[in-house]
Design a protein around this motif. Structure first.
Motif, PDB file in Angstrom:
ATOM      1  N   SER A 322       0.808  -1.216   0.000  1.00  0.00           N
ATOM      2  CA  SER A 322       0.000   0.000   0.000  1.00  0.00           C
ATOM      3  C   SER A 322       0.845   1.271   0.000  1.00  0.00           C
ATOM      4  O   SER A 322       0.378   2.325  -0.428  1.00  0.00           O
ATOM      5  CB  SER A 322      -0.946   0.006   1.209  1.00  0.00           C
ATOM      6  OG  SER A 322      -1.802   1.118   1.179  1.00  0.00           O
ATOM      7  N   LEU A 414      -1.292  -5.680  -4.096  1.00  0.00           N
ATOM      8  CA  LEU A 414      -1.866  -4.338  -3.989  1.00  0.00           C
ATOM      9  C   LEU A 414      -0.710  -3.355  -4.132  1.00  0.00           C
ATOM     10  O   LEU A 414       0.114  -3.210  -3.220  1.00  0.00           O
ATOM     11  CB  LEU A 414      -2.558  -4.141  -2.640  1.00  0.00           C
ATOM     12  CG  LEU A 414      -3.005  -2.700  -2.347  1.00  0.00           C
ATOM     13  CD1 LEU A 414      -4.131  -2.277  -3.277  1.00  0.00           C
ATOM     14  CD2 LEU A 414      -3.423  -2.540  -0.888  1.00  0.00           C
ATOM     15  N   PHE A 434      -7.052  -3.719   3.122  1.00  0.00           N
ATOM     16  CA  PHE A 434      -6.721  -4.800   2.193  1.00  0.00           C
ATOM     17  C   PHE A 434      -6.458  -6.098   2.952  1.00  0.00           C
ATOM     18  O   PHE A 434      -6.977  -7.162   2.586  1.00  0.00           O
ATOM     19  CB  PHE A 434      -5.492  -4.410   1.370  1.00  0.00           C
ATOM     20  CG  PHE A 434      -4.982  -5.499   0.465  1.00  0.00           C
ATOM     21  CD1 PHE A 434      -5.668  -5.851  -0.686  1.00  0.00           C
ATOM     22  CD2 PHE A 434      -3.800  -6.171   0.763  1.00  0.00           C
ATOM     23  CE1 PHE A 434      -5.195  -6.853  -1.527  1.00  0.00           C
ATOM     24  CE2 PHE A 434      -3.316  -7.169  -0.068  1.00  0.00           C
ATOM     25  CZ  PHE A 434      -4.019  -7.519  -1.210  1.00  0.00           C
TER      26      PHE A 434
END
Length: 442
Positions: A322, A414, A434
């Motif tokens: 992230s 991600l 997530f």
């Protein structure tokens, strides 16, 4: 350092604290303890309930505060061109005050990406070598929060963001510049202004100081900058000395080769080899022992939201990156795995940064499934022209994870290549969400 040593800076001054986040609270605590200001004001978008101070609140707080003698800026306060040069001269930041006073030895580390990992790893190395070290700065501890603990025997590893460097006029004893990529263009009038803020980390160094630069990932003119006429220059790169990487991932550290098998680490990707080398060079610059640092390397597990393994579900590995807010980081995330990824999740806040490099990478077919989040993900999707790449637009992260689970056979990453703002408070909140979504599938 004794707090009263700060009194001459603030004595009789009207001081306005710009922004009342964590740094703003540290500013207020210091000023109240010093008890020497003519006036203390807190200026913030949101009203605050603070007894004994002047409150300047609302959207025009910056305009109403600029008449004070000192403007004590917090990193989140965007100045851009809202103040004149004369008004900007009143700005004092905690990073500037720390660097001006130099109450201890200071290693400053900056870069568009990698600064948190490199800062934490440098601190890890110093502690392993028995140094009296502390980790401060953009990592979450305001630069002045621990100033009273600092002595000439302390080494402060200070992660420095562009916002913390923008208004400094002093530089650290050891300055590390990892890279410069287009980022934070919503905070600056231009990419050049952003890069110029980064340059302050070495611009004011003194004779005997050390500059450590990754010359592969910064503008070419930086190494010829007059700022390096005073400091010792240590370069990182694939070809040029003093510290270089060979093609097989070895680190040549001055006259010593550190082979890949000596780099026992869970950190993935070539970008983390750069980070390890920078951390080693920084630690060595303040007297750390290289062998002890290498012995401690396996104990360093990396940081949350940085290529963080989440779980393996139905044979598919899920990776949380992230922290990835720029296209170069998304490319590095995929390349960090020898077998790449067959599914990536991209997109977030639209900041109009260039995505050409990322689109070119994805158009090679390096990733089979590309899941696109609003708003910037949709723009990335429009740039993908390879019919072999499966592009899927989704509405939110929950839909993205469900879609990834239905498509992936090997690995999902991600790696948004975008900021989280507007959808999440920060990249940490996005990463935690997530992980929650992934773990809920187990």
């Amino acid at each position: 350092m004794e707090i009263n040593e700060l009194k001459p800076i603030f004595e009789g001054k009207r001081c306005a604290i710009l922004g009342f986040g964590r740094e703003g609270r540290v500013w207020l605590s210091l000023l109240q303890r010093l008890s020497c200001c003519a006036e203390i004001a807190v200026a913030d978008m949101k009203p605050q309930d603070i007894p004994g101070v002047t409150g300047i609140y609302g959207e025009d707080y910056l305009d109403r505060a600029k008449g004070f003698d000192l403007l004590l800026q917090s990193p989140g306060v965007i100045i851009k061109d809202k103040l004149t040069p004369e008004e900007k001269a009143k700005i004092l930041t905690q990073t500037e005050l720390l660097l001006r006073l130099r109450p201890c030895r200071i290693i400053g580390i900056t870069g568009t990406k990698g600064k948190s990992t490199t800062s934490t790893l440098t601190y890890h190395f110093l502690k392993a070598c028995g140094k009296n070290a502390m980790l401060i700065g953009n990592i979450g501890v305001p630069p002045l929060e621990r100033i009273e603990e600092m002595t000439p025997y302390t080494v402060a590893v200070c992660e420095m963001s562009c916002h913390q460097l923008e208004f400094v006029h002093h530089s650290p004893e050891v300055a590390v510049l990892l890279n410069i990529f287009p980022e934070h263009l919503d905070h600056y009038v231009s990419l050049e202004a952003y890069a110029d803020a980064k340059r302050n980390i070495y611009r004011y160094q003194q004779p005997g100081d050390t500059s450590i630069l990754n010359i592969d990932l910064i503008p070419e003119d930086i190494c010829t900058d007059p700022g390096f006429r005073k400091a010792k220059l240590v370069t990182l790169g694939c070809e040029r000395p003093a510290m270089v990487f060979s093609e097989n991932g070895a680190i040549f550290l001055q006259d010593r080769e550190i082979k890949p098998e000596q780099l026992h680490t869970g950190l993935r990707g070539k970008h983390n080899v750069y980070n390890i080398a920078a951390a080693l060079a920084a630690a060595m610059a303040v007297g750390a022992d290289t062998d002890k640092c290498l012995e401690a390397l396996p104990e360093f597990r990396g940081l949350e939201h940085r290529l963080e393994y989440v779980a393996t579900i139905n044979g598919v590995e899920y990776i949380n990156d992230s922290i990835c807010t720029i296209p170069e980081a998304a490319i590095a995330a995929v390349n960090a795995f020898p077998d790449g990824a067959d599914c990536v999740i991209l997109g977030g806040m639209e900041r109009n940064i260039p995505y050409d490099k990322l689109a070119d990478f994805l158009n090679t077919g390096a990733v089979e499934n590309v899941i696109l989040l609003p708003d910037s993900g949709y723009r990335i999707g429009d740039m993908l022209t390879n019919p072999a790449v499966n592009r899927v637009r989704v509405g939110d992260l929950a839909e993205a994870v469900r879609t990834a689970a239905s498509l992936a056979k090997r690995r999902v990453i991600l790696c948004p290549a975008a900021a989280s703002y507007g959808f999440y408070k920060n990249f940490e909140e996005r990463g935690r969400h997530f992980k929650q979504l992934v773990l809920a599938m187990k």
